[in-house]
Design a protein around this motif. Structure first.
Motif, mmCIF file in Angstrom:
data_model
loop_
_atom_site.group_PDB
_atom_site.id
_atom_site.type_symbol
_atom_site.label_atom_id
_atom_site.label_comp_id
_atom_site.label_asym_id
_atom_site.label_seq_id
_atom_site.Cartn_x
_atom_site.Cartn_y
_atom_site.Cartn_z
ATOM 1 N N LYS A 36 -7.216 2.010 3.907
ATOM 2 C CA LYS A 36 -6.363 1.994 2.744
ATOM 3 C C LYS A 36 -4.713 1.878 3.296
ATOM 4 O O LYS A 36 -4.094 1.300 2.500
ATOM 5 N N SER A 37 -4.547 2.395 4.467
ATOM 6 C CA SER A 37 -3.159 2.098 5.003
ATOM 7 C C SER A 37 -2.565 0.671 5.441
ATOM 8 O O SER A 37 -1.572 0.331 5.293
ATOM 9 N N THR A 40 -1.613 0.344 1.291
ATOM 10 C CA THR A 40 -0.960 1.347 0.727
ATOM 11 C C THR A 40 -0.735 2.357 1.921
ATOM 12 O O THR A 40 -1.883 2.942 2.333
ATOM 13 N N ASN A 41 0.221 3.249 1.617
ATOM 14 C CA ASN A 41 0.241 4.486 2.478
ATOM 15 C C ASN A 41 -0.031 5.505 1.576
ATOM 16 O O ASN A 41 -0.138 7.034 2.055
ATOM 17 N N LYS A 42 -0.599 5.507 0.301
ATOM 18 C CA LYS A 42 -0.697 6.601 -0.547
ATOM 19 C C LYS A 42 -2.158 6.439 -1.199
ATOM 20 O O LYS A 42 -2.679 5.176 -0.977
ATOM 21 N N GLU A 44 -4.384 5.282 -4.005
ATOM 22 C CA GLU A 44 -4.062 4.729 -5.320
ATOM 23 C C GLU A 44 -5.583 4.510 -5.723
ATOM 24 O O GLU A 44 -6.591 3.974 -5.232
ATOM 25 N N ALA A 74 1.365 5.346 -9.868
ATOM 26 C CA ALA A 74 1.485 3.946 -9.202
ATOM 27 C C ALA A 74 0.720 2.884 -9.939
ATOM 28 O O ALA A 74 -0.396 3.226 -10.763
ATOM 29 N N SER A 76 -1.330 -0.168 -9.634
ATOM 30 C CA SER A 76 -2.047 -0.660 -8.423
ATOM 31 C C SER A 76 -2.562 -1.941 -8.499
ATOM 32 O O SER A 76 -3.430 -2.331 -9.214
ATOM 33 N N TYR A 78 -3.308 -5.231 -6.983
ATOM 34 C CA TYR A 78 -3.690 -5.823 -5.627
ATOM 35 C C TYR A 78 -4.755 -6.868 -5.673
ATOM 36 O O TYR A 78 -4.848 -7.949 -4.888
ATOM 37 N N THR A 134 -7.247 -8.002 2.693
ATOM 38 C CA THR A 134 -6.881 -7.525 1.601
ATOM 39 C C THR A 134 -8.222 -7.673 0.524
ATOM 40 O O THR A 134 -8.732 -6.644 -0.097
#
Length: 164
Positions: A36-37, A40-42, A44, A74, A76, A78, A134
């Protein structure tokens, strides 16, 4: 707990994308603890993710009220195509807000859902170019979430069999 309006919009999306070969999943957590990092760093969660046989990934975020839209949750986005999904009556309340204009500026599409749960595209999404990494993370995410839902279904199914 989801509101009745959120559930109504989810059902409308599921019905709209109900086609052979298309995968639709609600509440898709992006990535796992190691991947996930990359995006994103959180943590989601995409409200609804759609994977079509053309290898197109769509991420849809549902907002059902003005306060929901203004919340710090958020968005999201992507996928190849990303959409904000709202009830049609909410459009008039948010269309002049800077946050809504920012969504449009970022190429996010807007889908409205009327009172009989019919989807209408207010604005088409611009196609994003996803890297192979991704795309792999998104496919892993939807697969894991679909497996989660299948597990829940089978647990309920076996309980019903035991009770008969």
């Amino acid at each position: 707990m989801k509101t009745k309006e959120t559930l109504r919009l989810e059902q409308a999306i599921l019905n709209h994308f109900d086609k052979i070969g298309t995968l639709v999943c609600v509440e898709v957590k992006i990535g796992n603890t190691t991947s996930k990092s990359i995006l994103t760093n959180k943590t989601e969660i995409v409200d609804v993710m759609v994977y079509e046989p053309t290898t197109t990934i769509r991420c849809l975020e549902i907002k059902t009220s003005l306060s929901d839209f203004k919340s710090k949750q958020a968005l999201s986005f992507y996928g190849d195509y990303n959409y904000l999904v709202i009830p049609d009556y909410l459009l008039d309340q948010i269309k002049d807000l800077d946050a809504f204009k920012d969504v449009l500026w970022d190429g996010i599409g807007v889908i409205t859902v009327n009172e009989i749960s019919r989807l209408t595209t207010y604005r088409k999404a611009k196609k994003k170019t996803l890297s192979f990494g991704t795309r792999a993370i998104l496919l892993e995410s939807i697969t894991r979430s679909l497996a989660r839902d299948a597990k829940k279904y089978y647990q309920q199914y076996y309980k019903r069999l035991e009770n008969n």
